[in-house]
Design an enzyme around this catalytic site. Structure first.
Site, mmCIF file in Angstrom:
data_model
loop_
_atom_site.group_PDB
_atom_site.id
_atom_site.type_symbol
_atom_site.label_atom_id
_atom_site.label_comp_id
_atom_site.label_asym_id
_atom_site.label_seq_id
_atom_site.Cartn_x
_atom_site.Cartn_y
_atom_site.Cartn_z
ATOM 1 N N LYS A 22 0.832 -1.213 0.000
ATOM 2 C CA LYS A 22 0.000 0.000 0.000
ATOM 3 C C LYS A 22 0.863 1.258 0.000
ATOM 4 C CE LYS A 22 -2.141 1.933 3.973
ATOM 5 N NZ LYS A 22 -1.644 3.290 3.975
ATOM 6 N N ASN A 23 1.807 1.332 0.920
ATOM 7 C CA ASN A 23 2.537 2.591 1.076
ATOM 8 C C ASN A 23 3.497 2.874 -0.077
ATOM 9 O OD1 ASN A 23 1.100 3.083 3.366
ATOM 10 N ND2 ASN A 23 2.742 2.521 4.796
ATOM 11 N N ARG A 93 -4.094 10.147 3.698
ATOM 12 C CA ARG A 93 -2.859 10.833 4.039
ATOM 13 C C ARG A 93 -1.947 10.999 2.816
ATOM 14 N NH1 ARG A 93 -0.926 14.260 7.676
ATOM 15 N NH2 ARG A 93 1.298 14.077 7.904
ATOM 16 N N CYS A 117 -5.516 8.144 8.678
ATOM 17 C CA CYS A 117 -5.792 7.622 10.023
ATOM 18 C C CYS A 117 -5.536 8.701 11.060
ATOM 19 C CB CYS A 117 -4.892 6.431 10.329
ATOM 20 S SG CYS A 117 -5.349 4.940 9.441
ATOM 21 N N ARG A 122 -0.769 15.259 13.020
ATOM 22 C CA ARG A 122 0.093 14.742 11.941
ATOM 23 C C ARG A 122 0.637 15.924 11.141
ATOM 24 N NH1 ARG A 122 -2.272 9.211 9.372
ATOM 25 N NH2 ARG A 122 -0.116 9.077 8.675
ATOM 26 N N PRO A 123 1.706 16.551 11.636
ATOM 27 C CA PRO A 123 2.212 17.764 10.990
ATOM 28 C C PRO A 123 2.870 17.487 9.633
ATOM 29 C CG PRO A 123 3.662 17.107 12.792
ATOM 30 C CD PRO A 123 2.521 16.129 12.779
ATOM 31 N N ILE A 124 3.004 18.548 8.811
ATOM 32 C CA ILE A 124 3.742 18.410 7.541
ATOM 33 C C ILE A 124 4.862 19.454 7.458
ATOM 34 C CG2 ILE A 124 1.891 17.298 6.188
ATOM 35 C CD1 ILE A 124 1.376 20.090 4.939
ATOM 36 N N ASP A 125 5.333 19.908 8.632
ATOM 37 C CA ASP A 125 6.369 20.943 8.644
ATOM 38 C C ASP A 125 7.645 20.510 7.914
ATOM 39 O OD1 ASP A 125 6.302 19.226 11.079
ATOM 40 O OD2 ASP A 125 8.252 20.144 11.432
ATOM 41 N N GLN A 126 7.980 19.215 7.983
ATOM 42 C CA GLN A 126 9.221 18.762 7.331
ATOM 43 C C GLN A 126 9.056 18.706 5.805
ATOM 44 O OE1 GLN A 126 12.123 18.396 9.180
ATOM 45 N NE2 GLN A 126 10.698 19.268 10.668
ATOM 46 N N ASP A 306 3.110 0.410 12.305
ATOM 47 C CA ASP A 306 1.868 -0.109 11.716
ATOM 48 C C ASP A 306 1.593 -1.561 12.129
ATOM 49 O OD1 ASP A 306 1.519 2.333 10.589
ATOM 50 O OD2 ASP A 306 1.981 1.727 8.543
ATOM 51 N N ARG A 398 -9.318 0.001 3.595
ATOM 52 C CA ARG A 398 -8.341 0.973 3.091
ATOM 53 C C ARG A 398 -7.009 0.290 2.771
ATOM 54 N NH1 ARG A 398 -6.825 4.940 6.991
ATOM 55 N NH2 ARG A 398 -5.229 5.072 5.401
HETATM 56 C C1 UD1 Z 1 3.793 6.778 6.856
HETATM 57 C C2 UD1 Z 1 2.859 5.618 6.599
HETATM 58 C C3 UD1 Z 1 2.149 5.209 7.896
HETATM 59 C C4 UD1 Z 1 3.193 4.916 8.970
HETATM 60 C C5 UD1 Z 1 4.187 6.063 9.099
HETATM 61 C C6 UD1 Z 1 5.342 5.725 10.035
HETATM 62 C C7 UD1 Z 1 2.229 6.029 4.310
HETATM 63 C C8 UD1 Z 1 1.160 6.424 3.365
HETATM 64 N N1 UD1 Z 1 1.888 6.043 5.604
HETATM 65 O O1 UD1 Z 1 2.986 7.863 7.328
HETATM 66 O O2 UD1 Z 1 1.396 4.037 7.615
HETATM 67 O O3 UD1 Z 1 2.543 4.733 10.218
HETATM 68 O O4 UD1 Z 1 4.751 6.392 7.833
HETATM 69 O O5 UD1 Z 1 6.022 4.600 9.588
HETATM 70 O O6 UD1 Z 1 3.320 5.666 3.934
HETATM 71 N N2 UD1 Z 1 6.325 14.227 11.487
HETATM 72 C C9 UD1 Z 1 6.607 15.547 11.816
HETATM 73 N N3 UD1 Z 1 6.642 16.469 10.793
HETATM 74 C C10 UD1 Z 1 6.423 16.129 9.489
HETATM 75 C C11 UD1 Z 1 6.126 14.788 9.176
HETATM 76 C C12 UD1 Z 1 6.081 13.859 10.194
HETATM 77 O O7 UD1 Z 1 6.829 15.875 12.975
HETATM 78 O O8 UD1 Z 1 6.468 17.013 8.625
HETATM 79 C C13 UD1 Z 1 6.286 13.211 12.555
HETATM 80 C C14 UD1 Z 1 4.917 12.559 12.717
HETATM 81 O O9 UD1 Z 1 4.081 13.316 13.561
HETATM 82 C C15 UD1 Z 1 5.305 11.192 13.290
HETATM 83 C C16 UD1 Z 1 6.651 10.892 12.632
HETATM 84 O O10 UD1 Z 1 7.154 12.150 12.172
HETATM 85 O O11 UD1 Z 1 5.485 11.311 14.683
HETATM 86 C C17 UD1 Z 1 6.600 9.912 11.476
HETATM 87 O O12 UD1 Z 1 5.675 10.378 10.507
HETATM 88 P P1 UD1 Z 1 5.824 10.030 8.950
HETATM 89 O O13 UD1 Z 1 6.937 9.043 8.772
HETATM 90 O O14 UD1 Z 1 5.871 11.281 8.179
HETATM 91 O O15 UD1 Z 1 4.450 9.286 8.664
HETATM 92 P P2 UD1 Z 1 3.576 9.346 7.340
HETATM 93 O O16 UD1 Z 1 4.443 9.535 6.157
HETATM 94 O O17 UD1 Z 1 2.414 10.250 7.545
#
Ligand code: UD1
Length: 428
Positions: A22-23, A93, A117, A122-126, A306, A398
């Site tokens: 999936k991912n 997501r 989920c 779930r921030p996107i700052d990075q 997961d 999903r």
């Molecule tokens: C992806 C997976 C999800 C899995 C997760 C962690 C997909 C579609 N989803 O989610 O199934 O649980 O990886 O293996 O591939 N974070 C920040 N800032 C950011 C981005 C992330 O602080 O800009 C934090 C998040 O809050 C979290 C951690 O980093 O604590 C990991 O998140 P991330 O690896 O980005 O997860 P996703 O890509 O959303």
């Protein structure tokens, strides 16, 4: 509305085959936007998240042909629009990957804040930090839409403050056609990151180091069409491995890459389960009592977050006291309340859950709060004494292709039943 009704207490026996990841699929399908040719993608899982991504791509103007159940031909050369429709984005997501893909293609993108989920914030700052480092301006416009645009994208050095799968994918997508060299430090190392890099390289990209924590992307001018097969889903594989262990069965899981399963294999062995690796299969057998075990979730190659909810079912049934430390998501314990209804003894404090193992779980009516919580409840239902009814199974759909058929082929009793809406008269 539908629910699963499971008659538990039957050990699972036989063979099951895992679908595409999936991912990886939800990153590779939007990545087709970057290609000037036709991309033939094989081993695509038939799941709701993939349908949502395909629908977004179709609405953007892509020509998409279904060759067979798991193969699509995607031609994005007609896409002119860089605004992603709002309704589907909030469900999933991975719709965030349209930011990177559209930015990489058109130097601009407009996408809503992504859904998916609910594990807390779930921030996107990075992601944004990466886009800005490449020369883009990012702003929040009306109705939660994010506008990203650049005069020109230029390679840059980006250090991720947290290891993020999503940010690593998005920066790779945005940088693949940028001018010069982009270096992502502290990058995510998950198998789906490597799969995306291999896919982009098969189109003519120049990406090195995927699978390590430093990824180097030298921008190229054009990307051509390709034929590519997605890797097997490590989380689906792990789910069937856990189901075999939870029911005291003997299951061979086929179409896997055993290397991707090392973390779950190690923990199953610690729990007292036999695991035998083949070239592209793993056989999981349990005859004795499960033994206590502690788990801390980590980015790859650590134990995958997961698989935390599924494996929690084993800890609930293991001899002694076990601990899960959830270090990736702030709120992944919503399944615990439902497991308690089935007789599990679990205490949660912040990121830690403590399990006092019980001899049996008992069937109950429970609800899925998210995808992997749903998988955990299915496994709990298979292992429990009596009947378990699981509501809100759309979460499970999903990410798991044909889950009932696959489990039935292993001897499980699992039925999908329509839930009647309560009539107004009865409610009054
Ligand atoms: C992806 C997976 C999800 C899995 C997760 C962690 C997909 C579609 N989803 O989610 O199934 O649980 O990886 O293996 O591939 N974070 C920040 N800032 C950011 C981005 C992330 O602080 O800009 C934090 C998040 O809050 C979290 C951690 O980093 O604590 C990991 O998140 P991330 O690896 O980005 O997860 P996703 O890509 O959303």
């Amino acid at each position: 509305m539908e629910k699963f009704v499971i008659q538990g207490g039957r050990p699972l026996y036989g063979s099951v085959s895992v679908s595409g990841a999936k991912n990886a699929a939800v990153a590779i399908i939007p990545a087709c936007i970057l290609s000037d040719g036709v991309c033939r993608i094989e081993n695509i899982p038939n799941i709701l998240d993939v349908s949502s991504i395909v629908r977004i791509l179709h609405q953007l103007g892509a020509d998409i042909r279904m060759i067979n159940k798991s193969t699509l031909e995607i031609d994005c050369s007609n896409i002119r629009d860089y605004v992603v429709p709002d309704d589907l984005v909030r469900k999933i997501r991975a719709s965030a990957y349209f930011m990177g893909a559209l930015l990489g293609k058109f130097s601009k993108a407009r996408v809503s804040m992504p859904g998916g989920c609910d594990f807390g914030v779930r921030p996107i700052d990075q992601h944004i930090k990466g886009f800005e480092a490449l020369g883009a301006s990012v702003s929040l416009v009306r109705h939660g839409m994010i506008d990203i645009h650049a005069e020109k994208l230029t390679g840059s050095q980006i250090y991720l403050d947290v290891v993020s799968v999503g940010a690593t994918v998005n920066i790779m997508l945005a940088a693949v056609k940028a001018e010069g060299l982009t270096v992502i430090e502290n990058a995510a190392k998950e198998p789906h990151i490597v799969d995306l890099a291999n896919f982009l390289n098969s189109m003519g990209a120049d990406i090195m180091g995927a699978g390590t924590d430093v990824i180097k992307i030298r921008g190229v001018k054009t990307l051509k069409g390709t034929t590519y097969s997605i890797i097997p889903d490590q989380i689906e594989a792990g789910t069937y491995m856990v189901a075999a262990a939870a029911t005291g069965g003997d299951v061979t899981v086929h179409n896997v890459i055993p290397k991707h399963l090392e973390a779950i294999t190690a923990k199953l062995i610690e729990l007292g389960v036999d695991v035998a690796e083949g070239d592209d299969s793993v056989r999981v057998r349990r005859t004795g009592q499960l033994q206590k075990c502690n788990i801390k979730t980590m980015p790859h190659p650590g134990f995958p977050t997961d698989l935390h909810p599924p494996v929690a079912v084993l800890l609930a049934l293991a001899n002694g006291t076990s601990i899960i430390n959830e270090s990736v998501w702030e709120n992944r314990f919503r399944y615990v309340e439902e497991l308690r209804r089935m007789g599990a003894q679990v205490q949660v404090d912040g990121k830690i859950a403590v399990f006092e193992g019980v001899k049996n779980l008992t069937g109950a009516c429970v609800k899925c709060s998210d995808l992997r919580a749903g998988a955990a409840l299915v496994i709990a239902g298979l292992a429990a004494v009596g009947t378990t009814e699981i509501e809100d199974i759309q979460h499970i759909e999903r990410g798991y292709e044909d889950i009932e058929a696959k489990l039935e082929s292993l001897g499980a009793s699992i039925k999908r039943v329509r839930v009647k809406e309560p009539s107004m008269a009865k409610a009054l």
